[in-house]
Design a protein around this motif. Structure first.
Motif, PDB file in Angstrom:
ATOM      1  N   VAL A   1       0.855  -1.181   0.000  1.00 24.86           N
ATOM      2  CA  VAL A   1       0.000   0.000   0.000  1.00 24.86           C
ATOM      3  C   VAL A   1       0.894   1.234   0.000  1.00 24.86           C
ATOM      4  O   VAL A   1       2.119   1.143   0.149  1.00 24.86           O
ATOM      5  CB  VAL A   1      -0.938   0.053   1.232  1.00 24.86           C
ATOM      6  CG1 VAL A   1      -1.915  -1.108   1.219  1.00 24.86           C
ATOM      7  CG2 VAL A   1      -0.144   0.086   2.531  1.00 24.86           C
ATOM      8  N   ASP A   2       0.252   2.392  -0.158  1.00 27.37           N
ATOM      9  CA  ASP A   2       0.973   3.660  -0.102  1.00 27.37           C
ATOM     10  C   ASP A   2       0.977   4.179   1.330  1.00 27.37           C
ATOM     11  O   ASP A   2       0.016   4.008   2.074  1.00 27.37           O
ATOM     12  CB  ASP A   2       0.322   4.676  -1.028  1.00 27.37           C
ATOM     13  CG  ASP A   2      -1.162   4.853  -0.753  1.00 27.37           C
ATOM     14  OD1 ASP A   2      -1.909   3.871  -0.950  1.00 27.37           O
ATOM     15  OD2 ASP A   2      -1.594   5.947  -0.338  1.00 27.37           O
ATOM     16  N   ALA A   3       2.090   4.814   1.695  1.00 26.91           N
ATOM     17  CA  ALA A   3       2.220   5.405   3.026  1.00 26.91           C
ATOM     18  C   ALA A   3       2.781   6.813   2.877  1.00 26.91           C
ATOM     19  O   ALA A   3       3.640   7.064   2.025  1.00 26.91           O
ATOM     20  CB  ALA A   3       3.153   4.565   3.891  1.00 26.91           C
TER      21      ALA A   3
ATOM     22  N   LEU B   1      10.341  -0.703  -2.000  1.00 26.17           N
ATOM     23  CA  LEU B   1       9.684  -0.661  -0.697  1.00 26.17           C
ATOM     24  C   LEU B   1      10.518   0.111   0.318  1.00 26.17           C
ATOM     25  O   LEU B   1      11.723  -0.127   0.450  1.00 26.17           O
ATOM     26  CB  LEU B   1       9.446  -2.083  -0.194  1.00 26.17           C
ATOM     27  CG  LEU B   1       8.423  -2.899  -0.991  1.00 26.17           C
ATOM     28  CD1 LEU B   1       8.551  -4.378  -0.655  1.00 26.17           C
ATOM     29  CD2 LEU B   1       7.017  -2.399  -0.709  1.00 26.17           C
ATOM     30  N   HIS B   2       9.866   1.000   1.058  1.00 27.21           N
ATOM     31  CA  HIS B   2      10.546   1.738   2.109  1.00 27.21           C
ATOM     32  C   HIS B   2      10.572   0.968   3.413  1.00 27.21           C
ATOM     33  O   HIS B   2      11.441   1.197   4.242  1.00 27.21           O
ATOM     34  CB  HIS B   2       9.893   3.108   2.293  1.00 27.21           C
ATOM     35  CG  HIS B   2      10.282   4.079   1.220  1.00 27.21           C
ATOM     36  ND1 HIS B   2      10.766   5.337   1.479  1.00 27.21           N
ATOM     37  CD2 HIS B   2      10.282   3.959  -0.133  1.00 27.21           C
ATOM     38  CE1 HIS B   2      11.033   5.954   0.350  1.00 27.21           C
ATOM     39  NE2 HIS B   2      10.741   5.144  -0.657  1.00 27.21           N
ATOM     40  N   ARG B   3       9.624   0.066   3.604  1.00 30.78           N
ATOM     41  CA  ARG B   3       9.677  -0.828   4.757  1.00 30.78           C
ATOM     42  C   ARG B   3       8.735  -2.010   4.537  1.00 30.78           C
ATOM     43  O   ARG B   3       7.810  -1.949   3.726  1.00 30.78           O
ATOM     44  CB  ARG B   3       9.337  -0.095   6.062  1.00 30.78           C
ATOM     45  CG  ARG B   3       7.949   0.474   6.175  1.00 30.78           C
ATOM     46  CD  ARG B   3       7.774   1.197   7.524  1.00 30.78           C
ATOM     47  NE  ARG B   3       6.433   1.696   7.724  1.00 30.78           N
ATOM     48  CZ  ARG B   3       5.991   2.864   7.286  1.00 30.78           C
ATOM     49  NH1 ARG B   3       6.803   3.663   6.596  1.00 30.78           N
ATOM     50  NH2 ARG B   3       4.741   3.251   7.540  1.00 30.78           N
ATOM     51  N   VAL B   4       8.996  -3.065   5.284  1.00 32.23           N
ATOM     52  CA  VAL B   4       8.165  -4.271   5.252  1.00 32.23           C
ATOM     53  C   VAL B   4       7.824  -4.635   6.691  1.00 32.23           C
ATOM     54  O   VAL B   4       8.715  -4.711   7.538  1.00 32.23           O
ATOM     55  CB  VAL B   4       8.893  -5.443   4.568  1.00 32.23           C
ATOM     56  CG1 VAL B   4       8.029  -6.702   4.611  1.00 32.23           C
ATOM     57  CG2 VAL B   4       9.261  -5.088   3.128  1.00 32.23           C
ATOM     58  N   GLU B   5       6.545  -4.834   6.973  1.00 40.29           N
ATOM     59  CA  GLU B   5       6.097  -5.203   8.313  1.00 40.29           C
ATOM     60  C   GLU B   5       5.449  -6.584   8.284  1.00 40.29           C
ATOM     61  O   GLU B   5       4.870  -6.989   7.262  1.00 40.29           O
ATOM     62  CB  GLU B   5       5.083  -4.181   8.845  1.00 40.29           C
ATOM     63  CG  GLU B   5       5.644  -2.778   9.023  1.00 40.29           C
ATOM     64  CD  GLU B   5       4.617  -1.833   9.619  1.00 40.29           C
ATOM     65  OE1 GLU B   5       3.687  -2.337  10.298  1.00 40.29           O
ATOM     66  OE2 GLU B   5       4.734  -0.618   9.403  1.00 40.29           O
ATOM     67  N   ALA B   6       5.532  -7.294   9.388  1.00 37.56           N
ATOM     68  CA  ALA B   6       4.945  -8.629   9.490  1.00 37.56           C
ATOM     69  C   ALA B   6       3.636  -8.575  10.277  1.00 37.56           C
ATOM     70  O   ALA B   6       3.535  -7.857  11.287  1.00 37.56           O
ATOM     71  CB  ALA B   6       5.907  -9.590  10.168  1.00 37.56           C
TER      72      ALA B   6
ATOM     73  N   VAL C   1       4.902   6.754  -0.519  1.00 34.89           N
ATOM     74  CA  VAL C   1       5.922   5.747  -0.823  1.00 34.89           C
ATOM     75  C   VAL C   1       5.318   4.353  -0.619  1.00 34.89           C
ATOM     76  O   VAL C   1       4.359   4.183   0.138  1.00 34.89           O
ATOM     77  CB  VAL C   1       7.169   5.918   0.076  1.00 34.89           C
ATOM     78  CG1 VAL C   1       7.824   7.270  -0.152  1.00 34.89           C
ATOM     79  CG2 VAL C   1       6.811   5.728   1.550  1.00 34.89           C
ATOM     80  N   PRO C   2       5.866   3.325  -1.293  1.00 36.82           N
ATOM     81  CA  PRO C   2       5.348   1.967  -1.118  1.00 36.82           C
ATOM     82  C   PRO C   2       5.852   1.327   0.177  1.00 36.82           C
ATOM     83  O   PRO C   2       7.035   1.423   0.518  1.00 36.82           O
ATOM     84  CB  PRO C   2       5.910   1.209  -2.335  1.00 36.82           C
ATOM     85  CG  PRO C   2       6.527   2.235  -3.227  1.00 36.82           C
ATOM     86  CD  PRO C   2       6.873   3.403  -2.369  1.00 36.82           C
ATOM     87  N   VAL C   3       4.944   0.692   0.894  1.00 41.76           N
ATOM     88  CA  VAL C   3       5.296  -0.144   2.042  1.00 41.76           C
ATOM     89  C   VAL C   3       4.544  -1.459   1.877  1.00 41.76           C
ATOM     90  O   VAL C   3       3.577  -1.551   1.104  1.00 41.76           O
ATOM     91  CB  VAL C   3       4.939   0.508   3.388  1.00 41.76           C
ATOM     92  CG1 VAL C   3       5.643   1.832   3.554  1.00 41.76           C
ATOM     93  CG2 VAL C   3       3.434   0.673   3.523  1.00 41.76           C
ATOM     94  N   ALA C   4       4.971  -2.491   2.586  1.00 43.05           N
ATOM     95  CA  ALA C   4       4.339  -3.802   2.426  1.00 43.05           C
ATOM     96  C   ALA C   4       4.097  -4.461   3.768  1.00 43.05           C
ATOM     97  O   ALA C   4       4.826  -4.222   4.741  1.00 43.05           O
ATOM     98  CB  ALA C   4       5.202  -4.705   1.547  1.00 43.05           C
ATOM     99  N   PHE C   5       3.086  -5.305   3.795  1.00 44.19           N
ATOM    100  CA  PHE C   5       2.773  -6.155   4.938  1.00 44.19           C
ATOM    101  C   PHE C   5       2.853  -7.604   4.467  1.00 44.19           C
ATOM    102  O   PHE C   5       2.366  -7.934   3.383  1.00 44.19           O
ATOM    103  CB  PHE C   5       1.381  -5.859   5.483  1.00 44.19           C
ATOM    104  CG  PHE C   5       1.240  -4.477   6.056  1.00 44.19           C
ATOM    105  CD1 PHE C   5       1.492  -4.246   7.397  1.00 44.19           C
ATOM    106  CD2 PHE C   5       0.864  -3.416   5.246  1.00 44.19           C
ATOM    107  CE1 PHE C   5       1.373  -2.979   7.931  1.00 44.19           C
ATOM    108  CE2 PHE C   5       0.739  -2.144   5.767  1.00 44.19           C
ATOM    109  CZ  PHE C   5       1.003  -1.921   7.121  1.00 44.19           C
ATOM    110  N   VAL C   6       3.468  -8.453   5.283  1.00 44.34           N
ATOM    111  CA  VAL C   6       3.629  -9.853   4.905  1.00 44.34           C
ATOM    112  C   VAL C   6       3.212 -10.759   6.061  1.00 44.34           C
ATOM    113  O   VAL C   6       3.273 -10.375   7.232  1.00 44.34           O
ATOM    114  CB  VAL C   6       5.083 -10.175   4.500  1.00 44.34           C
ATOM    115  CG1 VAL C   6       5.512  -9.354   3.302  1.00 44.34           C
ATOM    116  CG2 VAL C   6       6.028  -9.960   5.675  1.00 44.34           C
TER     117      VAL C   6
END
Length: 525
Positions: free
Chosen positions: A449-451, A498-503, A458-463
């Protein structure tokens, strides 16, 4: 890069076979005449019903509903799970001269009220579980005159079976047909509250022919359906050709067993169930002995899932693309030549094109833009006027989805228009990022998603991390996520990185199983 304006491109479906005239319930009438003693619907553990029995039940429901409501197009909400009664009620409501409104049986009380208010339903046929949510709303629904329960009467609420017992003698009413509204479907609500979509008899009959043709169904087919029946396109297609319909929407391993037990030729299920199946510990011991194709829609499956299932079962894994507004699918992979990553070609009689998000002009192959669909399966319109017209004067439906066509006319779906964003003036489609992220061996599920950052987006992701790869402790998890981010970013364009990836333990989902990106955006904000 291809000039998006210089070479507009249309993708054409094959020729549409003849579409039957009349009303949608005529599909059942003709099937009963041709295949009366053949099983029409089978629910494992709950019995089966033949085409002749189904037709008689639909006839009785039609007479009962006409006696209750008349035959002037009254909206009737139908909310139920995968049960044998659904087809008889669906076709019976239409045969009564009224309009069927299939609704998700998982709707919350708020969503039920929204659907009933918008459609101004005069009757609702629901399960006892749905009625528990509906009962407190009745005083706020002045149009709702009748509520009927699936199953025995309870607490003064009559059973729909009473319609069968009290149905007047004589022939069923003659329903409207052609361009008259037969059905109102509610959109998924992935970007806002569901919209009521008007589908005509012609829309639904066209969809039945398109789907059965595209997936090569005939009277010898056995269709295992694990999809929600509140969008009954597969039921209409099976009824059109006289195929047997097996309803199996629970555990996906059980569905594989049911497919073998009933010698299914076609296997339809939700994408998240195929994701579960691809990583299931019992996958290596499973087979699909008679199935000729497995298909899903809703969101594209990543290549690793498709490869794992193809290796195990050795049958084509087809993906499709459609929406309520297209009556059925708008595009589907070909049974003879599936394209990994693609959601297929236009269905017979339909066309696809991509238009630039700003200029609204058609673009060339591989240029990203909004997906548009044209054809006899495109809806009449929304029941309630919307701020923007979805269908233009030439019949092109703007889907609100972003994708591209390749040179062969295959469609690649990326995102909702509302989910794409710009970084440094360059368009970012989160779905493209997810394609790379999903290939990482540690990643079970993902969403980008965008943040907000630095005055822009910027793009960030959740996994969701696979259990076998989950580390002990926050520092080890942070190192794992950083490794995933670095490997994925090495494959992306600068604006996509990606600027960050969160779990997360699990991704938030809507009632239709799609990822709830709105909830994820709220989390990053």
């Amino acid at each position: 890069m291809t000039d998006p304006i210089a070479a507009p491109f249309l993708s054409h479906g094959t020729e549409l076979p003849p579409v039957p005239g009349g009303s949608v319930d005529g599909l059942l009438t003709r099937a009963a005449e041709r295949f009366g003693d053949r099983p029409a619907v089978i629910v494992p553990g709950a019995g089966q019903v033949t085409f002749a029995e189904l037709d008689r039940q639909a006839d009785a429901y039609a007479r009962g509903l006409a006696g209750l409501l008349g035959s002037d197009g009254a909206p009737v909400l139908l909310s139920m799970a995968l049960v044998p009664e659904f087809p008889a009620l669906y076709y019976g409501i239409i045969r009564s001269g009224n309009v069927v409104n299939p609704a998700n049986h998982m709707y919350s009380a708020e969503m039920l009220e929204h659907a009933l208010s918008l459609s101004r339903a005069r009757a609702a046929v629901v399960t006892p579980e749905v009625y528990q949510r509906l009962a407190p709303l009745r005083e706020r629904l002045p149009d709702l005159e009748h509520v009927l329960l699936i199953g025995p009467a309870q607490d003064g609420v009559p059973s729909v079976l009473d319609l069968l017992a009290d149905a007047p003698a004589g022939p069923a009413p003659v329903p409207s047909q052609g361009e008259a509204t037969a059905c109102v479907l509610f959109t998924s609500g992935s970007t806002r509250k569901p919209k009521p979509v008007q589908l005509s008899h012609r829309n639904l009959l066209t969809g039945a022919v398109q789907l059965s043709t595209a997936h090569e169904q005939d009277a010898g087919s056995v269709v295992l359906n694990g999809l929600p029946l509140y969008h009954p396109m597969h039921m209409n297609a099976s009824t059109h050709v006289g195929a047997t319909h097996v309803l199996s929407g629970g555990d996906v391993v059980d569905s594989v067993g049911h497919a073998n037990e009933y010698r299914a030729t076609h296997f339809y299920t939700l994408p998240f169930r195929l994701i579960q199946l691809s990583g299931h510990p019992r996958l290596g011991e499973l087979e699909l002995a008679t199935v000729r194709m497995v298909a899903s829609g809703g969101f594209p499956l990543r290549p690793t899932v498709l490869r794992a299932l193809d290796r195990q079962f050795g049958v084509p894994m087809l993906q499709g693309y459609g929406m309520c507004e297209t009556s059925s699918l708008a595009a589907s992979d070909l049974l003879s030549a599936p394209r990994p990553g693609s959601v297929g070609r236009p269905l017979p009689g339909s066309r696809l094109r991509i238009v630039d998000l700003e200029s609204r002009l058609p673009v060339a192959p591989h240029a990203i833009g909004e997906i548009q669909v044209q054809g006899p399966n495109v809806m009449k319109g929304y029941l309630v006027p919307q701020p923007e017209e979805a269908v233009d004067a030439e019949g092109w439906l703007s889907t609100g989805d972003v994708g591209y066509l390749d040179e062969e006319g295959s469609l690649f779906f990326l995102d909702r228009v509302r989910d794409v964003f710009t970084t440094g003036g360059v368009l970012v489609a989160p779905g493209q990022i997810e394609c790379f992220l999903a290939e990482e061996p540690e990643v079970a599920e993902c969403a980008a998603v965008d943040a907000p950052e630095g005055g822009g987006l910027v793009p960030v992701a959740f996994v969701v991390i696979r259990p076998a790869h989950r580390p002990d402790g926050p520092q080890a998890l942070a190192a794992l996520l950083e490794g995933v981010r670095e490997r994925v970013n090495a494959q992306l364009e600068p604006h996509q990185r990606l600027h960050r990836v969160e779990a997360l333990d699990e991704l938030p989902r809507l009632a239709n199983t799609k990822v709830d990106r709105t909830a994820l955006r709220k989390r990053v904000r």
